[in-house]
Scaffold this motif. Structure first.
Motif, PDB file in Angstrom:
ATOM      1  N   TYR A   1       0.841  -1.196   0.000  1.00 52.98           N
ATOM      2  CA  TYR A   1       0.000   0.000   0.000  1.00 52.98           C
ATOM      3  C   TYR A   1       0.879   1.249   0.000  1.00 52.98           C
ATOM      4  O   TYR A   1       0.577   2.237  -0.672  1.00 52.98           O
ATOM      5  N   SER A   2       1.964   1.224   0.753  1.00 58.54           N
ATOM      6  CA  SER A   2       2.878   2.377   0.820  1.00 58.54           C
ATOM      7  C   SER A   2       3.513   2.657  -0.540  1.00 58.54           C
ATOM      8  O   SER A   2       3.603   3.817  -0.970  1.00 58.54           O
ATOM      9  N   GLU A   3       3.958   1.606  -1.213  1.00 60.68           N
ATOM     10  CA  GLU A   3       4.557   1.776  -2.541  1.00 60.68           C
ATOM     11  C   GLU A   3       3.538   2.358  -3.518  1.00 60.68           C
ATOM     12  O   GLU A   3       3.854   3.271  -4.286  1.00 60.68           O
ATOM     13  N   PHE A   4       2.323   1.815  -3.470  1.00 57.09           N
ATOM     14  CA  PHE A   4       1.285   2.281  -4.394  1.00 57.09           C
ATOM     15  C   PHE A   4       0.929   3.731  -4.097  1.00 57.09           C
ATOM     16  O   PHE A   4       0.746   4.525  -5.029  1.00 57.09           O
ATOM     17  N   ALA A   5       0.859   4.085  -2.829  1.00 54.75           N
ATOM     18  CA  ALA A   5       0.560   5.471  -2.452  1.00 54.75           C
ATOM     19  C   ALA A   5       1.575   6.421  -3.086  1.00 54.75           C
ATOM     20  O   ALA A   5       1.209   7.453  -3.656  1.00 54.75           O
ATOM     21  N   GLN A   6       2.833   6.051  -3.002  1.00 52.60           N
ATOM     22  CA  GLN A   6       3.886   6.873  -3.588  1.00 52.60           C
ATOM     23  C   GLN A   6       3.754   6.921  -5.112  1.00 52.60           C
ATOM     24  O   GLN A   6       3.916   7.980  -5.726  1.00 52.60           O
ATOM     25  N   MET A   7       3.424   5.803  -5.725  1.00 51.65           N
ATOM     26  CA  MET A   7       3.303   5.723  -7.182  1.00 51.65           C
ATOM     27  C   MET A   7       2.184   6.610  -7.720  1.00 51.65           C
ATOM     28  O   MET A   7       2.315   7.170  -8.818  1.00 51.65           O
ATOM     29  N   ILE A   8       1.079   6.726  -6.961  1.00 55.72           N
ATOM     30  CA  ILE A   8      -0.070   7.489  -7.462  1.00 55.72           C
ATOM     31  C   ILE A   8      -0.128   8.910  -6.902  1.00 55.72           C
ATOM     32  O   ILE A   8      -0.994   9.691  -7.284  1.00 55.72           O
ATOM     33  N   GLY A   9       0.769   9.224  -5.962  1.00 54.29           N
ATOM     34  CA  GLY A   9       0.837  10.597  -5.459  1.00 54.29           C
ATOM     35  C   GLY A   9      -0.087  10.929  -4.312  1.00 54.29           C
ATOM     36  O   GLY A   9      -0.549  12.067  -4.212  1.00 54.29           O
ATOM     37  N   VAL A  10      -0.358   9.946  -3.436  1.00 54.27           N
ATOM     38  CA  VAL A  10      -1.148  10.234  -2.234  1.00 54.27           C
ATOM     39  C   VAL A  10      -0.242  10.154  -1.008  1.00 54.27           C
ATOM     40  O   VAL A  10       0.872   9.630  -1.065  1.00 54.27           O
ATOM     41  N   ALA A  11      -0.735  10.664   0.106  1.00 56.76           N
ATOM     42  CA  ALA A  11       0.079  10.861   1.300  1.00 56.76           C
ATOM     43  C   ALA A  11       0.686   9.588   1.881  1.00 56.76           C
ATOM     44  O   ALA A  11       1.858   9.564   2.246  1.00 56.76           O
ATOM     45  N   ASN A  12      -0.114   8.533   1.996  1.00 57.28           N
ATOM     46  CA  ASN A  12       0.388   7.336   2.682  1.00 57.28           C
ATOM     47  C   ASN A  12      -0.495   6.129   2.417  1.00 57.28           C
ATOM     48  O   ASN A  12      -1.518   6.219   1.734  1.00 57.28           O
ATOM     49  N   ALA A  13      -0.094   4.997   2.995  1.00 58.75           N
ATOM     50  CA  ALA A  13      -0.816   3.738   2.815  1.00 58.75           C
ATOM     51  C   ALA A  13      -2.246   3.809   3.337  1.00 58.75           C
ATOM     52  O   ALA A  13      -3.127   3.118   2.831  1.00 58.75           O
ATOM     53  N   GLY A  14      -2.483   4.640   4.336  1.00 56.72           N
ATOM     54  CA  GLY A  14      -3.834   4.775   4.891  1.00 56.72           C
ATOM     55  C   GLY A  14      -4.843   5.260   3.866  1.00 56.72           C
ATOM     56  O   GLY A  14      -6.006   4.853   3.883  1.00 56.72           O
ATOM     57  N   VAL A  15      -4.396   6.120   2.974  1.00 57.23           N
ATOM     58  CA  VAL A  15      -5.282   6.616   1.918  1.00 57.23           C
ATOM     59  C   VAL A  15      -5.660   5.468   0.983  1.00 57.23           C
ATOM     60  O   VAL A  15      -6.828   5.308   0.612  1.00 57.23           O
ATOM     61  N   VAL A  16      -4.686   4.656   0.619  1.00 57.55           N
ATOM     62  CA  VAL A  16      -4.946   3.500  -0.245  1.00 57.55           C
ATOM     63  C   VAL A  16      -5.924   2.553   0.443  1.00 57.55           C
ATOM     64  O   VAL A  16      -6.861   2.050  -0.187  1.00 57.55           O
ATOM     65  N   GLN A  17      -5.738   2.326   1.729  1.00 56.07           N
ATOM     66  CA  GLN A  17      -6.648   1.465   2.488  1.00 56.07           C
ATOM     67  C   GLN A  17      -8.072   2.004   2.446  1.00 56.07           C
ATOM     68  O   GLN A  17      -9.032   1.248   2.295  1.00 56.07           O
ATOM     69  N   LYS A  18      -8.222   3.313   2.532  1.00 52.47           N
ATOM     70  CA  LYS A  18      -9.558   3.920   2.471  1.00 52.47           C
ATOM     71  C   LYS A  18     -10.191   3.740   1.097  1.00 52.47           C
ATOM     72  O   LYS A  18     -11.404   3.580   0.988  1.00 52.47           O
ATOM     73  N   TYR A  19      -9.376   3.775   0.044  1.00 50.39           N
ATOM     74  CA  TYR A  19      -9.911   3.494  -1.294  1.00 50.39           C
ATOM     75  C   TYR A  19     -10.424   2.057  -1.348  1.00 50.39           C
ATOM     76  O   TYR A  19     -11.478   1.781  -1.916  1.00 50.39           O
ATOM     77  N   ILE A  20      -9.684   1.144  -0.741  1.00 52.83           N
ATOM     78  CA  ILE A  20     -10.056  -0.273  -0.759  1.00 52.83           C
ATOM     79  C   ILE A  20     -11.307  -0.536   0.063  1.00 52.83           C
ATOM     80  O   ILE A  20     -12.191  -1.282  -0.363  1.00 52.83           O
ATOM     81  N   ASP A  21     -11.407   0.082   1.242  1.00 52.85           N
ATOM     82  CA  ASP A  21     -12.577  -0.196   2.088  1.00 52.85           C
ATOM     83  C   ASP A  21     -13.791   0.650   1.709  1.00 52.85           C
ATOM     84  O   ASP A  21     -14.869   0.493   2.267  1.00 52.85           O
ATOM     85  N   GLY A  22     -13.629   1.543   0.732  1.00 51.54           N
ATOM     86  CA  GLY A  22     -14.757   2.314   0.218  1.00 51.54           C
ATOM     87  C   GLY A  22     -15.105   3.554   1.010  1.00 51.54           C
ATOM     88  O   GLY A  22     -16.087   4.223   0.710  1.00 51.54           O
ATOM     89  N   SER A  23     -14.294   3.904   2.005  1.00 53.59           N
ATOM     90  CA  SER A  23     -14.605   5.089   2.797  1.00 53.59           C
ATOM     91  C   SER A  23     -14.110   6.371   2.135  1.00 53.59           C
ATOM     92  O   SER A  23     -14.423   7.470   2.585  1.00 53.59           O
ATOM     93  N   ARG A  24     -13.361   6.218   1.059  1.00 53.31           N
ATOM     94  CA  ARG A  24     -12.865   7.380   0.322  1.00 53.31           C
ATOM     95  C   ARG A  24     -12.769   7.009  -1.155  1.00 53.31           C
ATOM     96  O   ARG A  24     -12.437   5.883  -1.503  1.00 53.31           O
ATOM     97  N   THR A  25     -13.068   7.988  -2.015  1.00 53.89           N
ATOM     98  CA  THR A  25     -12.989   7.789  -3.460  1.00 53.89           C
ATOM     99  C   THR A  25     -11.886   8.688  -4.005  1.00 53.89           C
ATOM    100  O   THR A  25     -11.802   9.854  -3.624  1.00 53.89           O
ATOM    101  N   PRO A  26     -11.036   8.164  -4.873  1.00 54.53           N
ATOM    102  CA  PRO A  26      -9.956   8.987  -5.423  1.00 54.53           C
ATOM    103  C   PRO A  26     -10.486  10.202  -6.174  1.00 54.53           C
ATOM    104  O   PRO A  26     -11.489  10.118  -6.890  1.00 54.53           O
ATOM    105  N   ARG A  27      -9.791  11.333  -5.995  1.00 53.29           N
ATOM    106  CA  ARG A  27     -10.107  12.539  -6.772  1.00 53.29           C
ATOM    107  C   ARG A  27      -9.767  12.272  -8.233  1.00 53.29           C
ATOM    108  O   ARG A  27      -8.990  11.355  -8.538  1.00 53.29           O
TER     109      ARG A  27
END
Length: 77
Positions: free
Chosen positions: A15-41
């Motif tokens: 998740y940390s690697e992917f966060a860096q690859m897509i330009g988001v703050a950290n792995a927690g953001v990626v986790q939120k995309y996965i659990d549906g609590s946040r949608t990517p801009r």
């Protein structure tokens, strides 16, 4: 399983690697995309499509209920 989680597992990307690859703050953001609590801009969504070479698309981040899915009759129209 969310398609993003499956993709990351298959590609052995953390998740940390992917966060860096897509330009988001950290792995927690990626986790939120996965659990549906946040949608990517939109800008991040474009990065996800680019980084995954199209394996993930914007529709992969939206759950459609049975009432939202097209019926065979609607598809034929």
């Amino acid at each position: 399983m969310h398609k993003l989680k499956a993709y990351l597992t298959d590609q052995r990307i953390s998740y940390s690697e992917f966060a860096q690859m897509i330009g988001v703050a950290n792995a927690g953001v990626v986790q939120k995309y996965i659990d549906g609590s946040r949608t990517p801009r939109p800008t991040i969504m474009r990065n996800i499509v680019r980084v995954t070479e199209g394996h993930l698309q914007p529709n992969d981040f939206f759950e459609l209920g049975a009432a939202d899915k097209p019926t065979d009759q609607a598809q034929a129209a």
